[in-house]
Design a protein around this motif. Structure first.
Motif, short mmCIF file in Angstrom:
data_model
loop_
_atom_site.label_atom_id
_atom_site.label_comp_id
_atom_site.label_asym_id
_atom_site.label_seq_id
_atom_site.Cartn_x
_atom_site.Cartn_y
_atom_site.Cartn_z
N LEU A 33 0.83 -1.20 0.00
CA LEU A 33 0.00 0.00 0.00
C LEU A 33 0.87 1.25 0.00
O LEU A 33 0.59 2.22 -0.72
CB LEU A 33 -0.92 -0.01 1.21
N ALA A 36 2.33 1.73 -3.42
CA ALA A 36 1.31 2.25 -4.32
C ALA A 36 1.08 3.73 -4.09
O ALA A 36 0.86 4.50 -5.03
CB ALA A 36 0.01 1.47 -4.14
N PRO A 199 -2.80 -2.95 -3.99
CA PRO A 199 -4.17 -2.72 -3.52
C PRO A 199 -5.08 -2.25 -4.65
O PRO A 199 -4.67 -1.47 -5.51
CB PRO A 199 -4.00 -1.62 -2.46
N ARG A 200 -6.31 -2.74 -4.65
CA ARG A 200 -7.29 -2.38 -5.67
C ARG A 200 -8.04 -1.13 -5.21
O ARG A 200 -8.83 -1.18 -4.26
CB ARG A 200 -8.26 -3.53 -5.93
N LEU A 201 -7.76 -0.03 -5.85
CA LEU A 201 -8.39 1.24 -5.49
C LEU A 201 -9.72 1.36 -6.21
O LEU A 201 -9.82 1.13 -7.41
CB LEU A 201 -7.48 2.41 -5.88
N ASP A 202 -10.73 1.73 -5.45
CA ASP A 202 -12.08 1.89 -6.00
C ASP A 202 -12.23 3.31 -6.55
O ASP A 202 -12.21 4.28 -5.79
CB ASP A 202 -13.11 1.63 -4.90
N PHE A 257 -5.41 6.34 0.74
CA PHE A 257 -5.21 5.12 -0.03
C PHE A 257 -5.85 3.92 0.66
O PHE A 257 -6.46 3.07 0.00
CB PHE A 257 -3.71 4.88 -0.25
N ALA A 261 -8.87 1.73 -0.91
CA ALA A 261 -8.65 0.30 -1.15
C ALA A 261 -9.42 -0.57 -0.17
O ALA A 261 -9.43 -1.80 -0.32
CB ALA A 261 -7.16 -0.02 -1.04
N ASP A 262 -10.05 0.05 0.84
CA ASP A 262 -10.84 -0.67 1.84
C ASP A 262 -10.02 -1.78 2.49
O ASP A 262 -10.45 -2.93 2.58
CB ASP A 262 -12.11 -1.25 1.20
N VAL A 263 -8.81 -1.42 2.96
CA VAL A 263 -7.95 -2.42 3.59
C VAL A 263 -8.32 -2.57 5.06
O VAL A 263 -8.97 -1.71 5.66
CB VAL A 263 -6.46 -2.02 3.47
#
Length: 395
Positions: A33, A36, A199-202, A257, A261-263
């Protein structure tokens, strides 16, 4: 003899062949993260626990060319640039020529710059690294935006001729303590290592993520202005994470971030603490938790479908907020709605958390208010209710 060397090479190749797997690994996720988010990261850990391997695997997973620079064996001029005298220095000046590794990174346009053995770099070299880490400037050359920076260091106690990190350089990094996981090591030695996942960012959440991060940090610092800048008093602590306007700006970026990315919180927590320090980081994380709490007015408006936090401390804070909302604006309907929220909490969680809210809400009853039937469901509240005259005599 040469044929045996070929066989030996084949055996080495077989031993080197490994695979990766997706595996929950909070510290690897935190590193990914931060990379990124384009925030310089410094991994602290004892020798031999896999810091270099993790960074190598990270570069491979992100398809970034890896450039390793051993900071301790370089001179300050290797980072500030070497002066090159031209035809007419009086008119053209003396340009600072960058080293070959910087030229390669610019040529590639992207990459992972790995600054190893940072804690064995003498103070003069650390000073030379300041512009590299923060401004991405190497001599007269600026590193492209596609370059990410990760460093590694051993604690001074286990470093060869180690130095404490200077405060200006330390404050430019997010400090992550790197620890080995027994299961990861055993499975890795068997040929399968965890895979670093970007991480998949929305895209839909980017605006909200920025707003949440800025509001969280600014609201917190308005309440705790003494933490805006707090230079540690000891040399050792200055070489780690501590709060400054620069590190709070980094915290805003990392929270944004993490939100986009909802981590999980166990990924964000070490990043926040590694940016502003353990104490301020813990306080900020607690403030973030409070921001995530449901609005008590929403719960009072529709108590039967209330969704309450699962975590005990957050659930307790939510129920206390509901009771406080009734106390601030009391009427019979809101009081009854609060009891319905407590019933919902009783149905979905531990009754131990209800003692204080039940006692406080009971004390808020005004003369003439009907006693809700739900009061009998709170076994712990029954004697309290009788003493307050809330329950029928036979209850």
């Amino acid at each position: 003899m040469s044929s045996q060397l070929h066989v030996a090479s084949d055996l080495i190749s077989l031993l080197s062949a490994t695979s990766t797997e997706t595996r929950a690994d909070p510290q690897l996720a935190a590193l990914a993260l931060a990379v990124a988010a384009d925030v310089p990261v410094l991994l602290w850990g004892e020798p031999g626990i896999g810091k270099t391997s993790a960074i190598t695997q990270l570069a491979d997973s992100f398809d970034l060319p890896l450039t390793t620079v051993i900071a301790s064996v370089h001179e300050p001029s290797d980072f500030n640039g070497l002066p090159v005298v031209g035809d007419d220095p009086a008119r053209q000046g003396v340009p600072m020529a960058p080293p070959d590794w910087a030229v390669r990174l610019v040529r590639e346009g992207r990459g992972l710059l790995f600054l190893d053995e940072l804690s064995t770099a003498p103070p003069a070299v650390q000073a030379g690294l300041l512009r590299v880490v923060l401004e991405r400037q190497v001599g007269a050359l600026r590193l492209p935006d596609g370059v990410r920076i990760v460093a590694a260091a051993n604690p001074r106690s286990s470093s060869a001729d180690g130095w404490e990190l200077s405060a200006p350089l330390a404050n430019r990094f997010v400090h992550l303590t790197w620890r080995h996981d027994d299961d990861v090591v055993v499975r890795g030695l068997g040929g399968t290592w965890p895979r670093a996942v970007l991480p998949r960012l929305d895209q839909e959440r980017l605006g909200d993520a920025v707003a949440i991060a800025r509001r969280a940090v600014c609201t917190f610092l308005e309440a705790r202005p003494a933490l805006i800048h707090q230079l540690p008093t000891t040399e050792t602590r200055r070489g780690g994470a501590w709060p400054s306007p620069r590190s709070w700006e980094t915290a805003v970026r990392l929270i944004a971030f993490a939100t986009a990315a909802d981590v999980d919180r166990d990924v964000l927590a070490p990043l926040v603490k590694g940016t502003v320090g353990d104490g301020p980081g813990f306080e900020l994380l607690a403030a973030l938790d409070r921001m995530d709490l449901p609005d008590p007015e929403d719960l009072l408006a529709d108590p039967t479908s209330a969704v309450l936090p699962d975590r005990g401390d957050l659930r307790q804070a939510t129920l206390d907020a509901v009771v406080l909302a009734v106390k601030k604006r009391p009427d019979q309907d809101r009081w009854h709605a609060a009891w319905a929220v407590l019933v919902r909490a009783l149905e979905t969680g531990s009754p131990d958390l209800l003692v204080t809210p039940v006692m406080t809400l009971s004390a808020l009853r005004e003369p003439g208010w009907d006693v809700p039937a739900e009061i009998e469901r709170f076994a712990v509240a029954v004697p309290l209710g009788k003493r307050a005259g809330m329950l029928p005599a036979g209850a």
